[in-house]
Design an enzyme around this catalytic site. Sequence first.
Site, mmCIF file in Angstrom:
data_model
loop_
_atom_site.group_PDB
_atom_site.id
_atom_site.type_symbol
_atom_site.label_atom_id
_atom_site.label_comp_id
_atom_site.label_asym_id
_atom_site.label_seq_id
_atom_site.Cartn_x
_atom_site.Cartn_y
_atom_site.Cartn_z
ATOM 1 N N ASP A 12 0.880 -1.128 -0.160
ATOM 2 C CA ASP A 12 -0.211 -0.022 0.119
ATOM 3 C C ASP A 12 1.017 1.373 -0.035
ATOM 4 O O ASP A 12 0.174 2.401 0.492
ATOM 5 C CB ASP A 12 -1.089 -0.155 1.394
ATOM 6 C CG ASP A 12 -1.547 -1.890 1.387
ATOM 7 O OD1 ASP A 12 -2.370 -1.818 -0.078
ATOM 8 O OD2 ASP A 12 -1.908 -1.873 2.224
ATOM 9 N N GLY A 14 1.196 3.256 -2.857
ATOM 10 C CA GLY A 14 1.165 3.922 -3.752
ATOM 11 C C GLY A 14 1.973 3.021 -5.569
ATOM 12 O O GLY A 14 2.153 3.857 -6.097
ATOM 13 N N LYS A 15 1.973 1.931 -5.307
ATOM 14 C CA LYS A 15 2.805 1.221 -6.458
ATOM 15 C C LYS A 15 2.053 1.446 -7.294
ATOM 16 O O LYS A 15 2.957 1.588 -9.106
ATOM 17 C CB LYS A 15 2.633 0.314 -6.080
ATOM 18 C CG LYS A 15 3.505 -0.487 -5.171
ATOM 19 C CD LYS A 15 4.183 -2.096 -5.055
ATOM 20 C CE LYS A 15 3.140 -2.430 -4.694
ATOM 21 N NZ LYS A 15 3.006 -1.983 -2.942
ATOM 22 N N GLY A 16 0.353 1.745 -7.557
ATOM 23 C CA GLY A 16 0.310 1.673 -9.094
ATOM 24 C C GLY A 16 0.177 2.995 -9.416
ATOM 25 O O GLY A 16 0.227 2.898 -10.938
ATOM 26 N N GLY A 39 -4.167 -4.510 -3.719
ATOM 27 C CA GLY A 39 -5.206 -3.283 -4.047
ATOM 28 C C GLY A 39 -4.429 -2.261 -4.865
ATOM 29 O O GLY A 39 -3.603 -1.548 -4.178
ATOM 30 N N HIS A 40 -4.973 -2.132 -6.099
ATOM 31 C CA HIS A 40 -4.426 -0.712 -7.041
ATOM 32 C C HIS A 40 -5.377 -0.343 -7.435
ATOM 33 O O HIS A 40 -5.980 -0.426 -7.435
ATOM 34 C CB HIS A 40 -3.554 -1.383 -7.906
ATOM 35 C CG HIS A 40 -2.178 -2.004 -8.409
ATOM 36 N ND1 HIS A 40 -1.520 -2.255 -7.971
ATOM 37 C CD2 HIS A 40 -2.722 -3.594 -8.619
ATOM 38 C CE1 HIS A 40 -0.852 -3.329 -8.195
ATOM 39 N NE2 HIS A 40 -1.303 -4.478 -7.765
ATOM 40 N N GLN A 232 2.100 -6.016 -3.150
ATOM 41 C CA GLN A 232 2.754 -5.564 -1.724
ATOM 42 C C GLN A 232 3.619 -5.200 -1.148
ATOM 43 O O GLN A 232 4.255 -4.861 -2.028
ATOM 44 C CB GLN A 232 2.434 -7.649 -0.976
ATOM 45 C CG GLN A 232 1.115 -8.222 -0.753
ATOM 46 C CD GLN A 232 0.981 -8.776 -2.060
ATOM 47 O OE1 GLN A 232 1.578 -9.535 -2.880
ATOM 48 N NE2 GLN A 232 -0.881 -8.815 -2.629
ATOM 49 N N THR A 324 -7.970 -1.714 -0.100
ATOM 50 C CA THR A 324 -8.137 -1.490 -0.402
ATOM 51 C C THR A 324 -8.974 -2.733 -1.205
ATOM 52 O O THR A 324 -10.552 -2.316 -2.154
ATOM 53 C CB THR A 324 -7.436 -1.435 -2.172
ATOM 54 O OG1 THR A 324 -6.426 -0.676 -1.525
ATOM 55 C CG2 THR A 324 -8.208 -1.176 -3.553
ATOM 56 N N PRO A 329 -9.548 -0.536 8.488
ATOM 57 C CA PRO A 329 -8.861 0.897 8.744
ATOM 58 C C PRO A 329 -6.806 -0.058 9.113
ATOM 59 O O PRO A 329 -6.956 -0.671 9.255
ATOM 60 C CB PRO A 329 -9.623 1.173 9.877
ATOM 61 C CG PRO A 329 -10.053 0.497 10.352
ATOM 62 C CD PRO A 329 -10.223 -0.830 9.412
ATOM 63 N N ARG A 330 -6.266 0.496 8.382
ATOM 64 C CA ARG A 330 -4.789 0.591 8.497
ATOM 65 C C ARG A 330 -4.234 1.546 9.239
ATOM 66 O O ARG A 330 -4.933 2.257 10.262
ATOM 67 C CB ARG A 330 -4.388 0.873 7.087
ATOM 68 C CG ARG A 330 -4.705 0.294 5.709
ATOM 69 C CD ARG A 330 -3.855 0.695 4.582
ATOM 70 N NE ARG A 330 -4.639 0.311 4.141
ATOM 71 C CZ ARG A 330 -4.687 0.537 2.420
ATOM 72 N NH1 ARG A 330 -4.154 2.031 2.421
ATOM 73 N NH2 ARG A 330 -4.791 0.307 1.028
HETATM 74 P P1 IMP Z 1 -2.910 -12.543 2.230
HETATM 75 O O1 IMP Z 1 -1.898 -12.301 1.451
HETATM 76 O O2 IMP Z 1 -4.144 -12.080 2.038
HETATM 77 O O3 IMP Z 1 -2.384 -14.436 2.557
HETATM 78 O O4 IMP Z 1 -2.182 -12.084 3.405
HETATM 79 C C1 IMP Z 1 -1.357 -11.646 4.112
HETATM 80 C C2 IMP Z 1 -0.088 -10.623 4.968
HETATM 81 O O5 IMP Z 1 -0.234 -9.792 3.333
HETATM 82 C C3 IMP Z 1 -1.989 -9.850 5.896
HETATM 83 O O6 IMP Z 1 -1.606 -9.476 6.820
HETATM 84 C C4 IMP Z 1 -2.610 -8.916 4.424
HETATM 85 O O7 IMP Z 1 -2.718 -7.896 5.416
HETATM 86 C C5 IMP Z 1 -0.477 -8.546 4.427
HETATM 87 N N1 IMP Z 1 -1.496 -8.205 3.002
HETATM 88 C C6 IMP Z 1 -1.961 -9.052 1.487
HETATM 89 N N2 IMP Z 1 -1.762 -8.419 0.746
HETATM 90 C C7 IMP Z 1 -1.725 -6.779 0.649
HETATM 91 C C8 IMP Z 1 -1.753 -5.403 0.516
HETATM 92 O O8 IMP Z 1 -1.561 -5.673 -1.391
HETATM 93 N N3 IMP Z 1 -1.160 -4.902 0.637
HETATM 94 C C9 IMP Z 1 -1.138 -4.593 2.236
HETATM 95 N N4 IMP Z 1 -0.988 -5.991 3.105
HETATM 96 C C10 IMP Z 1 -1.279 -6.831 2.455
#
Ligand code: IMP
Length: 456
Positions: A12, A14-16, A39-40, A232, A324, A329-330
């Site tokens: 998250d 802001g790569k997209g 999530g982009h 990620q 996204t 909430p983060r």
């Molecule tokens: P998973 O990828 O769904 O197995 O989740 C494993 C961990 O990676 C969790 O802590 C998720 O919240 C985190 N995570 C997975 N995808 C993203 C992303 O695109 N952005 C931020 N955190 C992510």
Amino acid sequence: MTVTIVGSQLGDEGKGGIVDVYGDAVDVVVRYQGGDNAGHTVVYEGDEYKLSLVPSGAVRGKIGVLGNGCVVNPNTLFEELDALSKRGLSPDVRVAERAHVILPYHRIIDGMEEDVKSDDDLAAGTTGRGIGPTYEDKAGRRGVRIGDLLNPETLRDRLEYVVPQKRVLVEDVYGIELGGDVDAEAFDIDALFETYRGFGERIEREGMAVNCGEFLQRRLDAGDEIMFEGAQGTSIDIDHGIYPYVTSSNPTAGGAAVGTGVGPSVVGRGEVIGIVKAYLSRVGTGPLPTELGSVDGQTPENGGRPGESELATFIRDKGGEYGTVTGRPRRVGWLDMPMLRHAARANGFTGLAINHIDVLAGLDEVRVGHSYILDGEELLSMPATTEKWGDCEAEFRTFDGWDDVDWAAVAAEGYDAIPQNARTYLDYVADELDTPIYVVGVGPGREETIIVESPF
Ligand code: IMP
């Protein structure tokens, strides 16, 4: 040449947006890991596109490729493609025959395992998209690949081998009866065969399946510019992240070679750009030494520093720090330099894109976790175990804040128009990482992005 875009923190960053900004010069955008957990958000000509699987370059009419390192949920893939088509775009997306397929039982098992782990605080807070269970099957040599969907006999063989094992896992290990709350069709060989063969037919009909490495090499030989789009971030990389609170793939730059089938020297001859958010945010569990307050309101009474939860709320709301994919909430924290030094080394960054400088505007002061103290010693990078990381205390440096300004006007003028205090902050990060700044993001749109250097 190639450019690899990597998240340097927890995802998250802001790569997209950065993929989009450099997108004009690119012919092919390739994802090399992850699946629809990403999530982009791409803002293009005033329209916002939220994608979780399709490479964000597809919005700009580039060829998008899902590499062999990805795990692909065909439902999501076709939903996103159809939604883009409905909005008048003609996305051209290819998918590696070697990529693994997320099946409905993977999502169900993802949820079950998280439930069990939550009793021991081990839950990773996954996105529930079945990512981990699919990579487990890949490593366990019982996965179903995109190429298998194209061949009815292979698909049936694979399902006949693996599905009975999943039934046993759910019924005998988790003790959950199929039917009722758990969709029995997700564990039914014939039903799965019919649906997934249907996806295979569509992939074939639309000419989407590729031998990824060969496809990309041909494009490189023809002089195309290729962008590898990491999902990620480094700190949730399965090898280099805060295990076990990680995703199950390699967002780090090495993943761009393994996850697509081009050689590491090809990736290494290109640029590797680390995307940095000017503060930290994360969904999911695990320690966070520079965390500000907590989502449900930390107070001085329960261990928070005075004012921290207000600061966290300010940053969370201003930065739109809600997942996204999940809307959760983060958690929010100050920039963590040991985390960034770890990322710069593990990825070999050649340039940085620093985003969300505007979100911090209006604060009197901005803090940065410059180093950690662990057992009385100062650490400049992250320790290798998450338990030690959890014991680290951040040593903060304080910077004077900067005002909110007309950021679009600043972007139009360029780097020197950024408020001086914000530039001091940016220069500190670049100096500490010994890496030049290529891009500064001062807002969500393309026109709020300052390009200092283009890799192409
Ligand atoms: P998973 O990828 O769904 O197995 O989740 C494993 C961990 O990676 C969790 O802590 C998720 O919240 C985190 N995570 C997975 N995808 C993203 C992303 O695109 N952005 C931020 N955190 C992510």
